[in-house]
Design a protein around this motif. Structure first.
Motif, PDB file in Angstrom:
ATOM      1  N   UNK A 177       0.849  -1.180   0.000  1.00 57.01           N
ATOM      2  CA  UNK A 177       0.000   0.000   0.000  1.00 57.01           C
ATOM      3  C   UNK A 177       0.885   1.231   0.000  1.00 57.01           C
ATOM      4  N   UNK A 178       0.362   2.293  -0.586  1.00 55.13           N
ATOM      5  CA  UNK A 178       1.113   3.543  -0.617  1.00 55.13           C
ATOM      6  C   UNK A 178       0.916   4.335   0.678  1.00 55.13           C
ATOM      7  N   UNK A 179      -0.297   4.310   1.194  1.00 54.46           N
ATOM      8  CA  UNK A 179      -0.633   5.128   2.352  1.00 54.46           C
ATOM      9  C   UNK A 179      -0.747   4.254   3.597  1.00 54.46           C
ATOM     10  N   UNK A 180       0.317   4.202   4.386  1.00 49.83           N
ATOM     11  CA  UNK A 180       0.289   3.405   5.605  1.00 49.83           C
ATOM     12  C   UNK A 180      -0.447   4.133   6.725  1.00 49.83           C
ATOM     13  N   UNK A 181      -0.825   5.377   6.486  1.00 44.61           N
ATOM     14  CA  UNK A 181      -1.503   6.151   7.518  1.00 44.61           C
ATOM     15  C   UNK A 181      -3.023   6.064   7.420  1.00 44.61           C
ATOM     16  N   UNK A 182      -3.534   5.286   6.484  1.00 46.91           N
ATOM     17  CA  UNK A 182      -4.982   5.149   6.329  1.00 46.91           C
ATOM     18  C   UNK A 182      -5.439   3.847   6.960  1.00 46.91           C
TER      19      UNK A 182
END
Length: 125
Positions: free
Chosen positions: A103-108
């Motif tokens: 995944x690109x966004x580990x903060x989601x």
């Protein structure tokens, strides 16, 4: 698959420290990243920190930068969240989560596959 299990929460005074652990039962070879999120009463779940498994790259929310550190020793050890200089606004249930695909966004938080039960962190003023 891996089922995260958190531990290490508790009650601490403002300015104190806690270390949370996230143990993964089962094999971890397919783990892409693990993250810590938190949710306070009446608030949405928010990102705290994450680590990409193979590279060890780490990511932090602005509120955690300079105070919290996410780490792991190796692929078979727990992931830790060292929290220093705690503030009353850090009070929340802290959740560990794991994602298996890139995944690109580990903060989601919606990108994560498996979640632990959570551990309560309470910071008194």
């Amino acid at each position: 698959q891996v089922q995260p299990v958190e531990s290490g929460g508790g009650l601490v005074q403002a300015g104190g420290s806690l270390r949370l652990s996230c143990a993964a039962s089962g094999r971890t070879f397919s783990t892409y990243a693990m993250g810590w999120f938190r949710q306070a009463p009446g608030k949405e779940r928010e990102f705290v920190a994450a680590i990409r498994w193979r590279t060890g790259d780490t990511y932090y929310a602005d509120s955690a930068k300079g105070r919290f550190t996410i780490s792991r020793d190796n692929a078979n050890n727990p992931v830790y969240l060292q929290m220093n200089t705690l503030k009353p606004e850090d009070t929340a249930v802290y959740y560990c989560a794991v994602v298996y695909s890139a995944i690109a966004r580990v903060d989601r938080w919606t990108n994560y596959d498996r979640w632990g039960q959570g551990t309560q962190v309470t910071v008194s003023s």
